[in-house]
Design a protein around this motif. Structure first.
Motif, PDB file in Angstrom:
ATOM      1  N   THR A 166     113.059  36.035  20.687  1.00 28.33           N
ATOM      2  CA  THR A 166     113.957  37.076  21.191  1.00 28.33           C
ATOM      3  C   THR A 166     113.359  38.428  20.866  1.00 28.33           C
ATOM      4  O   THR A 166     112.578  38.576  19.927  1.00 28.33           O
ATOM      5  N   THR A 167     113.724  39.428  21.650  1.00 29.12           N
ATOM      6  CA  THR A 167     113.194  40.765  21.426  1.00 29.12           C
ATOM      7  C   THR A 167     114.067  41.533  20.439  1.00 29.12           C
ATOM      8  O   THR A 167     115.276  41.292  20.343  1.00 29.12           O
ATOM      9  N   GLU A 168     113.447  42.465  19.720  1.00 31.90           N
ATOM     10  CA  GLU A 168     114.187  43.356  18.835  1.00 31.90           C
ATOM     11  C   GLU A 168     114.542  44.664  19.527  1.00 31.90           C
ATOM     12  O   GLU A 168     115.172  45.527  18.929  1.00 31.90           O
ATOM     13  N   GLY A 169     114.109  44.835  20.791  1.00 30.13           N
ATOM     14  CA  GLY A 169     114.450  46.054  21.520  1.00 30.13           C
ATOM     15  C   GLY A 169     113.299  46.551  22.354  1.00 30.13           C
ATOM     16  O   GLY A 169     112.360  45.817  22.684  1.00 30.13           O
ATOM     17  N   LEU A 170     113.359  47.830  22.710  1.00 30.36           N
ATOM     18  CA  LEU A 170     112.349  48.435  23.567  1.00 30.36           C
ATOM     19  C   LEU A 170     111.069  48.715  22.782  1.00 30.36           C
ATOM     20  O   LEU A 170     111.119  49.154  21.627  1.00 30.36           O
ATOM     21  N   HIS A 171     109.946  48.485  23.412  1.00 28.58           N
ATOM     22  CA  HIS A 171     108.640  48.845  22.852  1.00 28.58           C
ATOM     23  C   HIS A 171     108.186  50.177  23.427  1.00 28.58           C
ATOM     24  O   HIS A 171     107.869  51.117  22.690  1.00 28.58           O
ATOM     25  N   GLY A 182     117.493  52.341  20.745  1.00 27.92           N
ATOM     26  CA  GLY A 182     116.174  51.759  20.881  1.00 27.92           C
ATOM     27  C   GLY A 182     116.213  50.279  21.191  1.00 27.92           C
ATOM     28  O   GLY A 182     115.180  49.677  21.504  1.00 27.92           O
ATOM     29  N   ALA A 183     117.418  49.687  21.117  1.00 25.79           N
ATOM     30  CA  ALA A 183     117.569  48.259  21.400  1.00 25.79           C
ATOM     31  C   ALA A 183     118.596  48.028  22.503  1.00 25.79           C
ATOM     32  O   ALA A 183     119.182  46.954  22.602  1.00 25.79           O
TER      33      ALA A 183
END
Length: 322
Positions: A4-9, A198-199
């Motif tokens: 799963t992603t932690e947010g925007l890169h 940011g997420a």
């Protein structure tokens, strides 16, 4: 879900004149140019990366500036607005600041949860500053243009405009591991990780929006964070097993990437947090020199003749400006 992603890169957009782009994002938004390199798929043009002091994932905005490019059209199938997090109570200062650099800005919404300010960059790209009472613990880049007390902390959110929001939302929940945290009218907010600025991603359903045209002043793609390449490979395998047309892992020098399109047409990237931007120049000197990956170094002379010379404002590297 395996990963799963932690947010925007980061968010990557298309610009025109690179000097105007540099001046706006350094002096207007108060970001730091953390890397001046080239588009690895088209080395005759720059790839410019802006962020905080070190270019941490979640603070990054990047550009492909093609001088003379025709304006695009913001619409369905795109990320139509990119928002940055700023401190509560700071938007009045930002309105005055943008006026001082010749950019028109206006506060578009105020509520008990957040205030939003809209400004357009020199190519017409929609940028929003979002002030909330939710604490954003990220340290800002304390530039000469924007004092730390008002400065951008990093990405806040991106808005995706699509015709069929149901399919886009399903992918983001089932394949990216995000969760729905708010629904209001035709807009759905999704969050990753701890749900901090940011997420966040807002999905805007619109049957009336024109079809987006990718060119000047539009977002090319948005990227989500993953900690390392091993996790990225797991994610790639899972996406491919579900029928997504996902690329192989690509070396972007400062991170590795995979790409695929979500059902609404927006191009998604999944990018690693590592190795970062300090692998080929010291932290104090980030952005000063044209950096090329090893496979393009043999063509440096040709590339340097092809790209447009630019001047970097001194506030980007204050300790080495002299």
């Amino acid at each position: 879900m395996t990963a799963t992603t932690e947010g925007l890169h980061h968010v990557t957009a298309i610009a025109g004149d690179p000097q105007k782009n540099i001046d706006f994002y350094i002096r207007g938004l108060g970001l730091r140019l953390v890397k001046k390199t080239v588009n690895f798929d088209d080395p005759g043009t720059y790839h410019l990366y802006y962020g905080d002091e070190s270019g941490r994932p979640g603070t990054l905005m990047t550009f492909f500036p093609w001088r003379g490019i025709q304006p695009g059209r913001i619409g369905a199938g795109q990320s139509t607005s990119t928002a940055f997090s700023v401190p509560a109570g700071s938007l009045g200062w930002w309105v005055d600041h943008f006026a001082s650099v010749g950019a028109e800005a206006r506060i578009t919404s105020t509520s008990s949860s957040e205030e939003r300010l809209l400004v357009r960059d020199p190519d017409g790209l929609q940028i929003e500053l979002v002030a909330t009472h939710q604490h954003d613990p990220r340290d800002p880049w304390d530039s000469a243009s924007v004092p730390a007390e008002y400065a951008i902390r990093g990405q806040h959110s991106s808005v995706l405009t699509v015709r069929d929001a149901e399919r886009t939302i399903a992918l983001m929940v089932n394949d990216l591991g995000m969760r729905i945290v708010e629904e209001e009218g035709n807009r759905t907010r999704l969050a990753a990780g701890d749900g901090m600025p940011g997420a966040l991603v807002d999905v805007h359903a619109s049957s009336l929006a024109p079809t987006g045209l990718s060119a000047g002043g539009t977002v090319h793609h948005i990227a989500f964070r993953v900690p390392d390449q091993a996790t990225q490979q797991l994610w790639r395998d899972e996406l491919a097993s579900k029928g997504h047309r996902v690329t192989e892992i690509l070396d972007r020098q400062y991170f590795t990437s995979i790409y695929f399109r979500e059902p609404g047409g927006v191009l998604f990237e999944i990018a690693t947090d590592t190795p970062g931007f300090a692998i080929d120049e010291p932290l104090l000197e980030l952005g000063r020199s044209l950096k090329l990956p090893p496979w393009l170094e043999p063509s440096r002379e040709q590339i340097e003749r092809a790209v447009i010379p630019v001047q970097l404002p001194e506030e980007n590297n204050p300790e080495v400006a002299a």
